[in-house]
Design an enzyme around this catalytic site. Structure first.
Site, PDB file in Angstrom:
ATOM      1  N   GLU A  43      -3.284  22.276 -10.323  1.00  0.00           N
ATOM      2  CA  GLU A  43      -2.271  22.890 -11.179  1.00  0.00           C
ATOM      3  C   GLU A  43      -0.856  22.585 -10.676  1.00  0.00           C
ATOM      4  O   GLU A  43       0.050  22.339 -11.471  1.00  0.00           O
ATOM      5  CB  GLU A  43      -2.485  24.404 -11.262  1.00  0.00           C
ATOM      6  CG  GLU A  43      -3.720  24.819 -12.043  1.00  0.00           C
ATOM      7  CD  GLU A  43      -3.664  24.421 -13.508  1.00  0.00           C
ATOM      8  OE1 GLU A  43      -2.561  24.176 -14.028  1.00  0.00           O
ATOM      9  OE2 GLU A  43      -4.728  24.351 -14.136  1.00  0.00           O
ATOM     10  N   TYR A 124       2.552  30.873 -15.119  1.00  0.00           N
ATOM     11  CA  TYR A 124       1.479  30.005 -15.646  1.00  0.00           C
ATOM     12  C   TYR A 124       0.442  29.697 -14.580  1.00  0.00           C
ATOM     13  O   TYR A 124      -0.770  29.857 -14.798  1.00  0.00           O
ATOM     14  CB  TYR A 124       2.047  28.699 -16.197  1.00  0.00           C
ATOM     15  CG  TYR A 124       0.952  27.672 -16.348  1.00  0.00           C
ATOM     16  CD1 TYR A 124       0.032  27.762 -17.394  1.00  0.00           C
ATOM     17  CD2 TYR A 124       0.773  26.665 -15.404  1.00  0.00           C
ATOM     18  CE1 TYR A 124      -1.024  26.873 -17.503  1.00  0.00           C
ATOM     19  CE2 TYR A 124      -0.274  25.765 -15.507  1.00  0.00           C
ATOM     20  CZ  TYR A 124      -1.174  25.872 -16.557  1.00  0.00           C
ATOM     21  OH  TYR A 124      -2.229  25.006 -16.647  1.00  0.00           O
ATOM     22  N   ASP A 142       0.625  26.909 -20.963  1.00  0.00           N
ATOM     23  CA  ASP A 142       1.413  25.712 -20.665  1.00  0.00           C
ATOM     24  C   ASP A 142       1.895  25.103 -21.977  1.00  0.00           C
ATOM     25  O   ASP A 142       1.762  25.706 -23.052  1.00  0.00           O
ATOM     26  CB  ASP A 142       0.598  24.713 -19.836  1.00  0.00           C
ATOM     27  CG  ASP A 142      -0.584  24.126 -20.610  1.00  0.00           C
ATOM     28  OD1 ASP A 142      -0.840  24.546 -21.765  1.00  0.00           O
ATOM     29  OD2 ASP A 142      -1.257  23.226 -20.063  1.00  0.00           O
TER      30      ASP A 142
END
Length: 341
Positions: A43, A124, A142
């Site tokens: 990520e 996020y 996202d």
């Protein structure tokens, strides 16, 4: 589950992308859970980076540092060098700091509220790790997810002005179980079907609830915000060399490219500065690099030196492997190509 999440998860079961950090949905149903380290690392790497580009770095990092303990105990310079080319170097500095904090914590916490307290983890990323690695009821919004839901609700304003509306819409469809698969399904849907241009509405499992498609103009959403021109900045970069070595220097620990090994450069100003030629300095050309908030143009100069100090030098033949940030790697490549004739 809502009709939306039910259809989306059924689609994901049959269409999930194979990614090196992902546990396939069939395996997850058998109780196999992802390694939170690999979820976190992916990520962070994929922020502002395409998946094909990020995979190469992910595989290299996990080969060198297979778990958070090995990353936390690594030399920061080694991490920064391996990160070169991914850009947004504050991510690499935060990655290192976060790894150390996670180890000190005794491992990754499982909730978004706890995760967001660690360096480099924003809303996020916290939601993504909590959902994907721990199946917590968290949402991860996202750019792909924003596009899917801007079309689902035919959002009549730019996403940047309606972040709360999007999060509420996603939250309303969050299933009571399989939160991790739901988060990844939304990402896959936006990346492969509900694309920015020419969305494949015929292949979309949730097209029946899509208000933008009902209006006959899915590509009109998300509504585009007015583009602001990028400011221009200018500077000079110097390739000090003695014929065998090139001088490098550590950049300050604060500011852009903080802590990175770079080439000597002037300050970056709003206007180009005229520099007088002299016998020791040769103008080699210009390179440009676009950062998030501005566009930079650097004049590249070759500067001869009698000798480069050992602590500040890189062999000319190894300059391309020195882990220079992209803007300096461009300058070095230009210099090397002109030097080679």
């Amino acid at each position: 589950m809502s009709d939306f999440s039910d259809k989306l998860l059924n689609w994901y079961d049959a269409n999930a992308r194979e990614l090196p950090w992902r546990i396939p949905p069939a395996d997850r149903k058998r109780g196999v859970m992802p390694d939170p380290y690999r979820v976190w690392l992916s990520e962070i790497m994929l922020q502002q980076t395409t998946i094909p580009h990020g995979i190469r770095y992910f595989l290299r990092f996990t080969e060198l540092w297979p778990d958070v303990q090995s990353l936390a105990s690594a030399d920061r310079d080694d991490i920064m060098r391996e990160w070169a080319g991914l850009g947004y170097y504050a991510r690499a500095r935060n990655l290192y700091a976060c790894a150390q904090a996670i180890v000190e914590n005794g491992g990754f916490p499982s909730t978004a509220d706890e995760l967001i307290r660690f360096p480099g983890i924003g809303p996020y990323t916290a939601g993504a790790i909590a959902a994907i690695a721990f199946d917590q009821p968290a949402i991860a919004v996202d750019g792909n997810v924003e596009r899917v839901f801007a079309r689902q609700i035919a959002l009549d304003k730019p996403v940047r002005d309606a972040k709360g509306d999007i999060r509420e819409a996603v939250q309303a469809e969050l299933p009571g179980q399989r939160s991790g698969d739901f988060a990844q399904a939304l990402m896959d849907l936006g990346a492969t079907v509900c694309t920015p241009k020419s969305p494949d509405c015929g292949a979309c499992p949730v097209v029946q609830s899509c208000q933008a498609q009902k209006l006959g103009k899915p590509e009109a959403y998300p509504v585009k915000a007015p583009k602001m021109p990028k400011p221009e900045r200018f500077g000079d970069v110097f390739i000090f060399n003695d014929g065998e070595f090139v001088r490098v220097e550590r950049r300050p620990e604060t500011g852009l490219l903080a802590g990175m090994v770079g080439l000597p450069t002037t300050d970056w100003a709003d206007a180009a500065q005229e520099r007088k030629d002299d016998a020791a300095k040769t103008f080699m050309g210009e390179v440009t690099h676009v950062f998030t908030h501005f566009r930079l143009t650097l004049k590249v100069y070759d500067v001869a030196e009698a000798e480069i100090e050992t602590s500040q030098r890189v062999k000319i033949t190894e300059l391309h492997d020195a882990g220079l940030p992209s803007v300096f790697a461009k300058a070095a490549k230009l210099w090397a190509s002109i030097r080679a004739g």
